[in-house]
Design an enzyme around this catalytic site. Structure first.
Site, PDB file in Angstrom:
ATOM      1  N   TRP A 104     -14.900 119.801  23.782  1.00  0.00           N
ATOM      2  CA  TRP A 104     -14.727 120.269  25.055  1.00  0.00           C
ATOM      3  C   TRP A 104     -13.327 120.414  25.778  1.00  0.00           C
ATOM      4  CZ3 TRP A 104     -17.956 123.167  26.821  1.00  0.00           C
ATOM      5  CH2 TRP A 104     -19.513 123.336  26.524  1.00  0.00           C
ATOM      6  N   ASP A 174     -11.848 115.127  33.069  1.00  0.00           N
ATOM      7  CA  ASP A 174     -13.506 115.670  33.008  1.00  0.00           C
ATOM      8  C   ASP A 174     -14.149 114.425  32.494  1.00  0.00           C
ATOM      9  OD1 ASP A 174     -15.677 116.724  32.393  1.00  0.00           O
ATOM     10  OD2 ASP A 174     -14.830 118.372  31.015  1.00  0.00           O
ATOM     11  N   LYS A 198     -25.862 115.467  32.512  1.00  0.00           N
ATOM     12  CA  LYS A 198     -25.723 114.475  31.401  1.00  0.00           C
ATOM     13  C   LYS A 198     -26.469 113.078  32.198  1.00  0.00           C
ATOM     14  CE  LYS A 198     -23.154 116.932  28.826  1.00  0.00           C
ATOM     15  NZ  LYS A 198     -23.695 117.756  27.816  1.00  0.00           N
TER      16      LYS A 198
END
Length: 364
Positions: A104, A174, A198
């Site tokens: 990511w 992030d 999440k």
């Protein structure tokens, strides 16, 4: 135990049972309005109260001061990957710097390159993305627009052990997969962002916590919806926001504040869950391989393999027979992955740990 309670998916992930029950009722009719949450107007007084409560809960849980604005946006972290350099990588600064520590963060680094010049401060490719750097030891230009990193790599199962570090430039993180999983110092950052699927709720909303002084560097002329100031000035209600996702996020933050008792308690629970599963895997003495080096193991995502794709597939099938779902590894590295997000219980982790042990004794 129901499969909802044994959901180890990397995202969308498990939600607390009490939140699921309240959501079930709200889909039919909100107790406060008699109208389904799916049909509630984003201009209603009810929704304004939800936005206010969501922000208030986040400030209380994390200790966020008024020096920071909190917005609820759409587009996930993928949109933030582009918006951040568009807004904050101004010509007055050296190129922003990026830590590329996994799948990511690699995506974030690639997207930034489409928008602006950028520098890779550290790249873990040579290690197979099994290690992380010490952020405080990186050689960062004092004039860099900002330093960006991903606090927890969901694919590889890597997590920075300390989210605070002294940097000479604005720090942007992030935190999509470990936001609200533990206590942090928000004042160490200029921006924190996290999409919801999440630890926060269903997909559809992204939280962005932005230092107000950082907003001053945004250039004129950006499309309104891509300008962070738009979302701040309109109170996250510039265009039709994801009412349902924000409502569920609010329920989750209530649960964390008033049922769990705050982030220090949540952190202790998460540490205990992760230890139980890692201990079970380590006890197999080479029967499995954990992707991350020990120092960098994530408490949120445990990526591992039995070393043979046929064995991995057999374990997925055996686990499913016990109601365990969502343990398939990410397509980029394969293998297995157990995500231990906030709503995953100690009991669920115990069942998974026992399943791994029993499978190993029978098959290996």
């Amino acid at each position: 135990m129901k499969s909802n309670a044994l959901n180890f998916s990397g995202g969308p992930g498990a939600l607390p049972e009490t939140v699921l029950e309240q959501t079930r009722v709200a889909i039919s009719a909100l107790p406060e309005t008699g109208i389904s949450v799916l049909g509630m107007s984003h201009r209603s007084d009810w929704f304004r109260s939800i936005l206010n409560e969501a922000e208030s809960n986040l400030r209380a849980l994390l200790g966020i001061s008024d020096d920071y604005a909190i917005t609820f946006q759409q587009g996930g972290s993928s949109l933030q990957f582009a918006m951040i350099p568009m807004n904050f990588a101004g010509r007055a600064f050296a190129p922003p710097e990026y830590v590329t520590s996994g799948y990511w963060s690699g995506r974030a680094t690639s997207e930034a390159e489409k928008v602006t010049s950028r520098k890779v401060a550290w790249d873990g490719r040579a290690t197979g993305y099994r290690q992380l750097p010490d952020l405080g030891q990186l050689d960062i230009s004092n004039s860099a627009a900002y330093l960006h990193y991903v606090s927890n790599e969901t694919v590889e199962g890597l997590q920075f052990p300390h989210c605070e570090t002294a940097t000479s430039v604005p720090l942007i993180a992030d935190m999509s997969s470990d936001f609200l999983s533990k206590s942090i110092r928000p004042d160490a950052y200029s921006m924190i962002y996290a999409h919801a699927q999440k630890n926060l709720g269903p997909a559809g909303v992204t939280v962005a916590v932005i230092k107000r002084s950082l907003l001053e560097r945004i250039p004129a002329g950006l499309p309104a919806i891509l300008d962070f100031r738009t979302h701040v000035s309109h109170g996250s209600n510039y265009n039709t926001p994801p009412v349902f996702a924000i409502y569920v996020l609010t329920l989750v933050t209530r649960w964390l504040r008033f049922d769990v008792g705050g982030l220090e308690t949540m952190q202790s629970i998460n540490e205990r869950k992760a230890k139980r599963l890692y201990d079970a895997l380590d006890a197999l003495e080479g029967g499995v391989t954990i992707h991350a080096d020990r120092r960098w193991r994530s408490q949120m995502n445990v990526a591992f393999t039995f070393g043979d794709s046929r064995l991995d597939s057999a374990f997925i099938d055996a686990a499913r027979e016990q109601g365990i779902v969502g343990i398939e590894g990410h397509r980029s590295i394969g293998g297995l992955r157990a995500s231990l997000y906030n709503a995953v219980t100690d009991q669920a982790v115990e069942i998974l740990a026992n399943a791994v042990t029993e499978f190993s004794l029978e098959r290996i």
